[in-house]
Write a protein that holds these residues in place. Structure first.
Motif, mmCIF file in Angstrom:
data_model
loop_
_atom_site.group_PDB
_atom_site.id
_atom_site.type_symbol
_atom_site.label_atom_id
_atom_site.label_comp_id
_atom_site.label_asym_id
_atom_site.label_seq_id
_atom_site.Cartn_x
_atom_site.Cartn_y
_atom_site.Cartn_z
ATOM 1 N N ARG A 111 4.908 11.073 0.600
ATOM 2 C CA ARG A 111 5.856 10.269 1.377
ATOM 3 C C ARG A 111 5.177 8.983 1.794
ATOM 4 O O ARG A 111 3.967 8.953 2.011
ATOM 5 C CB ARG A 111 6.310 11.035 2.611
ATOM 6 C CG ARG A 111 7.194 12.218 2.281
ATOM 7 C CD ARG A 111 7.529 12.986 3.553
ATOM 8 N NE ARG A 111 8.069 12.087 4.571
ATOM 9 C CZ ARG A 111 9.314 12.123 5.031
ATOM 10 N NH1 ARG A 111 10.132 13.024 4.599
ATOM 11 N NH2 ARG A 111 9.724 11.266 5.939
ATOM 12 N N TYR A 112 5.960 7.933 1.931
ATOM 13 C CA TYR A 112 5.414 6.635 2.307
ATOM 14 C C TYR A 112 6.411 5.891 3.173
ATOM 15 O O TYR A 112 7.576 6.268 3.272
ATOM 16 C CB TYR A 112 5.068 5.804 1.062
ATOM 17 C CG TYR A 112 6.262 5.482 0.194
ATOM 18 C CD1 TYR A 112 6.961 4.293 0.349
ATOM 19 C CD2 TYR A 112 6.701 6.366 -0.776
ATOM 20 C CE1 TYR A 112 8.048 3.997 -0.442
ATOM 21 C CE2 TYR A 112 7.793 6.081 -1.574
ATOM 22 C CZ TYR A 112 8.460 4.898 -1.403
ATOM 23 O OH TYR A 112 9.554 4.608 -2.180
ATOM 24 N N THR A 113 5.929 4.830 3.796
ATOM 25 C CA THR A 113 6.749 3.967 4.627
ATOM 26 C C THR A 113 6.718 2.571 4.042
ATOM 27 O O THR A 113 5.650 2.080 3.664
ATOM 28 C CB THR A 113 6.194 3.923 6.064
ATOM 29 O OG1 THR A 113 6.175 5.246 6.590
ATOM 30 C CG2 THR A 113 7.036 3.030 6.956
ATOM 31 N N LYS A 114 7.885 1.936 3.950
ATOM 32 C CA LYS A 114 7.951 0.539 3.528
ATOM 33 C C LYS A 114 8.114 -0.317 4.777
ATOM 34 O O LYS A 114 9.004 -0.089 5.577
ATOM 35 C CB LYS A 114 9.136 0.305 2.591
ATOM 36 C CG LYS A 114 8.902 0.848 1.199
ATOM 37 C CD LYS A 114 10.050 0.530 0.277
ATOM 38 C CE LYS A 114 9.931 -0.893 -0.197
ATOM 39 N NZ LYS A 114 10.893 -1.232 -1.253
ATOM 40 N N LEU A 115 7.234 -1.305 4.899
ATOM 41 C CA LEU A 115 7.256 -2.207 6.044
ATOM 42 C C LEU A 115 7.970 -3.489 5.637
ATOM 43 O O LEU A 115 7.357 -4.451 5.221
ATOM 44 C CB LEU A 115 5.829 -2.512 6.506
ATOM 45 C CG LEU A 115 4.977 -1.282 6.835
ATOM 46 C CD1 LEU A 115 3.555 -1.694 7.144
ATOM 47 C CD2 LEU A 115 5.583 -0.500 7.968
ATOM 48 N N GLY A 116 9.280 -3.456 5.706
ATOM 49 C CA GLY A 116 10.090 -4.593 5.303
ATOM 50 C C GLY A 116 11.114 -4.166 4.268
ATOM 51 O O GLY A 116 11.281 -2.989 3.982
#
Length: 62
Positions: free
Chosen positions: A30-35
């Protein structure tokens, strides 16, 4: 702790492009996109990476 794709790739012994391919295929941690959009920065939470690795463990328990 949040890891960059470069940091995680180095830790796993794969290329940052491999991580990008896994993100596209939905098979990596899992990952997070910043934007928004394709140029958004990506970060990985340590707990998500650890859970992803644990789910891939095989073999007999110690």
């Amino acid at each position: 702790m949040r890891l960059t794709p470069r940091q995680l790739a180095e830790e796993l012994g794969v290329s940052p492009q491999t991580l990008a391919n896994w993100r596209w295929a939905g098979s990596g941690p899992r990952y997070t996109k910043l934007g928004d959009g394709r140029t958004a920065r990506v970060r990985y939470r340590r707990a998500d990476v650890d859970a992803w690795l644990k789910a891939r463990e095989t073999g007999a328990a110690a």
